[in-house]
Design an enzyme around this catalytic site. Structure first.
Site, mmCIF file in Angstrom:
data_model
loop_
_atom_site.group_PDB
_atom_site.id
_atom_site.type_symbol
_atom_site.label_atom_id
_atom_site.label_comp_id
_atom_site.label_asym_id
_atom_site.label_seq_id
_atom_site.Cartn_x
_atom_site.Cartn_y
_atom_site.Cartn_z
ATOM 1 N N HIS A 175 -16.366 -5.395 3.814
ATOM 2 C CA HIS A 175 -15.488 -5.419 2.648
ATOM 3 C C HIS A 175 -15.883 -6.474 1.629
ATOM 4 C CE1 HIS A 175 -13.316 -2.543 4.891
ATOM 5 N NE2 HIS A 175 -13.094 -3.386 5.867
ATOM 6 N N ARG A 209 -6.238 -7.472 -11.679
ATOM 7 C CA ARG A 209 -6.936 -8.654 -12.205
ATOM 8 C C ARG A 209 -8.269 -8.211 -12.783
ATOM 9 N NH1 ARG A 209 -8.266 -8.470 -6.601
ATOM 10 N NH2 ARG A 209 -10.494 -7.997 -6.458
ATOM 11 N N GLU A 212 -3.727 8.270 7.338
ATOM 12 C CA GLU A 212 -4.542 9.013 6.381
ATOM 13 C C GLU A 212 -5.630 9.771 7.111
ATOM 14 O OE1 GLU A 212 -6.362 6.390 3.578
ATOM 15 O OE2 GLU A 212 -4.510 6.056 2.462
ATOM 16 N N LYS A 269 0.813 -1.207 0.000
ATOM 17 C CA LYS A 269 0.000 0.000 0.000
ATOM 18 C C LYS A 269 0.853 1.266 0.000
ATOM 19 C CE LYS A 269 -4.498 0.581 1.874
ATOM 20 N NZ LYS A 269 -5.398 -0.539 1.950
#
Ligand code: MV4
Length: 667
Positions: free
Chosen positions: A235, A291, A200, A116
């Site tokens: 998620h 993907r 963040e 990340k």
């Protein structure tokens, strides 16, 4: 183009890839685990190769076994689908080394997006907007504390190595930062073996909007517009659509350009998705998935393209079939993921055999409806794989039209044998905020209770359907018995409909949860009527060509599917399923009669904790045991007040679905 392709996957994506590859004239090779020897994707392929036992780690994740199959059968290319090995850079590399084309990006692009913090650094340099924050290498406590204070609160701590929501912590104020940092590091270490974090600014209710991109090996890169995937829980995406409600042409163009810049920055090739957090008109890079994604059909619907065909062409060295200016959006598309899960018990995956499955396919599903599925009636939904049964995708000229079509298609969907989220999906589509468009990622959790709301009372149509179906079965059985007896004077010969001899009514008792429900069928000169708990209703019915009952009950008409399994009856109306036990003197009392006090495993799993002891007095709802199954923890609670009469399991034990774990005596 390649002559052949091996599909290193299973289920709906394997079937979907095979269909396109076949259309392009490729020979299709499937791989399968021992649990999948009779699976749809194996039937569909030209050749198939078993690669190991059911657990994915011993089959679909075994790079070496898959490469060996590809070499043995002579596959020119490997399509990894999604999940499994699709974002495994080492596998992509091994394919290349074996001289087999990996249908996906170069290993370097997979690696670049794997971390990340590195991805953020790369994206920042490429001019892609980032959530304000700190993603540097310095990780000392005091440095991070200072960065946090400079950034302001609330903020989010995320695992640098992470993705998909693991190792994330929200910190509301400066004095909570140290504790949040500890927790995030611990989670990150456990999940990724790497405890580095980034900080963040916290966006309280962002939307999840992602851009489909495509690049070839000739320097061309395009975006295929956006998908809004804000309808998620934990998620896990539930409903996706394209385009995103309310996004302006300027925002779309800006996000598309940012996504193309992201792809170019890592020398991307093939299909990819750049995910953004979208908040109040601003958008920020979140992560890139290297993907093809589960939700790609909504993009196919609005662009009229086949993304798997593009993947195959690009991997074979061809240029992208179209340039950016050739691409446009036509109408609106919405996809619903149909899962074998039980929304009423915490969305726990539901395993077992699909006693009956009807998907809204073919002309009667209506125009603009597509179903991608990899399972069929009679297949097993096992603990080993993702519990998705199908994706139902609807396309219409505008969003309301697409939603109407999807809703109708889901109403035609029948899943019996495992629990499913059909009714939950329909309630979500019907929710005023969802219908309005532009919900955020907190929506499904915020409205969970109203989306789950389903009364305890069994609706009249359900009772009518189950009683009428029972009458039909018995009358058929009686006719069969008469035919078999060969005796022209047999009393069975006197059957008229279900009516035996001179009976004028018949009484049935059904069990639903704690309720016993009486239904009587009366045979009068004017026809049939039903005595239901709420009163007497005239009824007429017919059987449809596909074996459903078309019923007119009072002034109401509906269609119902009734499925029989031992003493259990399943009634499906408009996608919603009701289970009823038949209490019958001949058949005996249903196994799962209420109040038995048996605590049984709802699915195979491992006992993680036993929270009570034999002899304990417990109150209704009190946690008794914790099970872990399919990576999720499930707490079994007391169905009623009582005393723990016996415990039949221990911590660490693996238990089968339906096995008795404890008995709770009524007190
Ligand atoms: C966030 C956020 C709010 N603020 N970052 C969740 C998955 C992971 N890849 C990033 N996620 C989030 N990052 C900041 N700075 C909220 C989420 C988030 C979320 C994002 C997309 C879709 C669903 C979500 C559900 C919860 C939290």
């Amino acid at each position: 183009m390649f002559e052949s392709v091996l599909i290193a996957n299973r289920g709906e994506i394997a079937c979907r890839v095979i269909r396109t590859a076949r259309r392009l004239g490729l020979r299709c090779i499937a791989v399968y685990s021992e649990a999948d020897s009779a699976a749809a994707h194996v039937d569909l392929a030209d050749a198939a190769c078993c690669i190991g036992p059911a657990p994915a780690a011993e089959s679909y994740l075994r790079a070496e076994a898959i490469l060996e199959a590809a070499r043995a059968i002579g596959a020119a290319a490997i399509h990894p689908g999604y999940g499994f090995l699709s974002e495994n850079a080492a596998f992509a590399e091994a394919c290349q080394e074996a001289g087999i084309a990996f249908i996906g990006p170069p290993p370097s692009a997979i690696r670049a997006m794997g971390s990340k913090s590195e991805a953020k650094a790369l994206m920042g340099a490429a001019g892609v907007p980032l959530v304000p924050g700190y993603h540097g290498d310095a990780q000392a406590d005091d440095r991070l504390q200072r960065e946090a204070e400079a950034l302001g609160f609330p903020l989010m701590i995320k695992a640098s190595a992470g993705g998909g929501g693991k190792g994330m912590r929200i910190v509301a104020q400066a004095q909570d930062f140290a504790a949040g940092l500890d927790a995030a590091r611990r989670e990150a270490k456990a999940a990724f073996g790497d405890d580095r974090v980034l900080l963040e600014r916290y966006l309280a209710a962002p939307r999840h909007i992602e851009i489909q991109i495509f690049c070839d090996g000739h320097g061309n890169a395009v975006h295929l517009f956006e998908r809004d995937c804000s309808a998620q829980r934990r998620h896990q995406k539930v409903i996706e659509e394209a385009p995103a409600p309310g996004l302006s042409a300027e925002q779309r163009e800006a996000m598309g350009a940012a996504a193309v810049a992201a792809a170019r920055a890592i020398d991307y090739r093939g299909a990819g998705t750049v995910e953004f957090l979208y908040d109040d008109g601003a958008f920020y890079f979140m992560e890139m998935n290297t993907r093809l994604q589960v939700e790609h059909p909504v993009t196919e619907a609005i662009t009229g393209l086949d993304l798997v065909e593009w993947q195959l062409r690009v991997a074979a060295g061809e240029p992208l079939p179209l340039a950016q200016e050739d691409l446009s959006i036509s109408g609106h598309a919405v996809e619903a993921r149909l899962y074998a899960e039980d929304p009423e018990s915490g969305f726990l995956p539901s395993t077992g055999r699909l006693l009956h499955l009807s998907l809204p396919e073919g002309p009667e599903a209506g125009a603009g409806v597509r179903v991608d599925s990899g399972v069929r009636s009679g297949d097993e939904i096992s603990v080993f794989y993702d519990p998705m049964i199908a994706k139902v995708i609807a396309h219409g000229e505008d969003r309301p039209a697409a939603l109407r079509r999807l809703n109708r298609a889901l109403a035609e969907t029948e899943v019996v044998g495992v629990a499913s989220n059909v009714a939950f999906l329909r309630r979500t589509l019907a929710h005023p905020a969802f219908a309005e468009g532009g919900i955020d990622t907190a929506f499904l959790d915020q409205h969970r209770d109203s989306l789950l709301a389903r009364g305890d009372a069994v609706p009249e149509p359900v009772l009518a359907a189950v009683a009428l179906a029972e009458m039909r079965w018995r009358s058929r059985e009686a006719r069969r018995a008469a035919a078999a007896s060969g005796d022209p004077y047999s009393p069975w010969r006197l059957t008229n409909g279900w009516r035996l001899n001179s009976e004028t009514h018949s009484d049935l008792t059904f069990i639903h949860g704690a309720q016993e429900i009486q239904v009587s069928i009366h045979f009068g000169p004017a026809g049939l009527s039903l005595s239901l708990p709420v009163g007497e209703r005239p009824v007429r019915f017919d059987e449809t060509a596909d074996g459903r009952l078309a019923v007119r009950l009072g002034e109401e008409t509906f269609r119902a599917r009734v499925v029989r399994d031992g003493k259990q009856r399943w009634v499906v109306i408009d996608g919603a399923v009701w289970g009823l036990g038949l209490q019958d003197l001949l058949l005996g009392v249903p196994d799962d009669a209420v109040g038995s006090g048996r605590i049984v495993a709802p699915m195979p799993g491992k006992v993680m904790a036993v929270l009570v002891r034999q002899g304990d007095r417990v109150g209704q709802g009190q946690p008794l045991l914790r099970l872990e199954a399919m990576k999720m923890e499930h707490t079994l609670t007391a169905p009623h007040d009582g005393e723990v009469e016996s415990l039949a399991c221990a911590v660490g034990e693996l238990v089968e679905e339906g096995s008795e774990l404890a008995i709770l005596a009524e007190t």
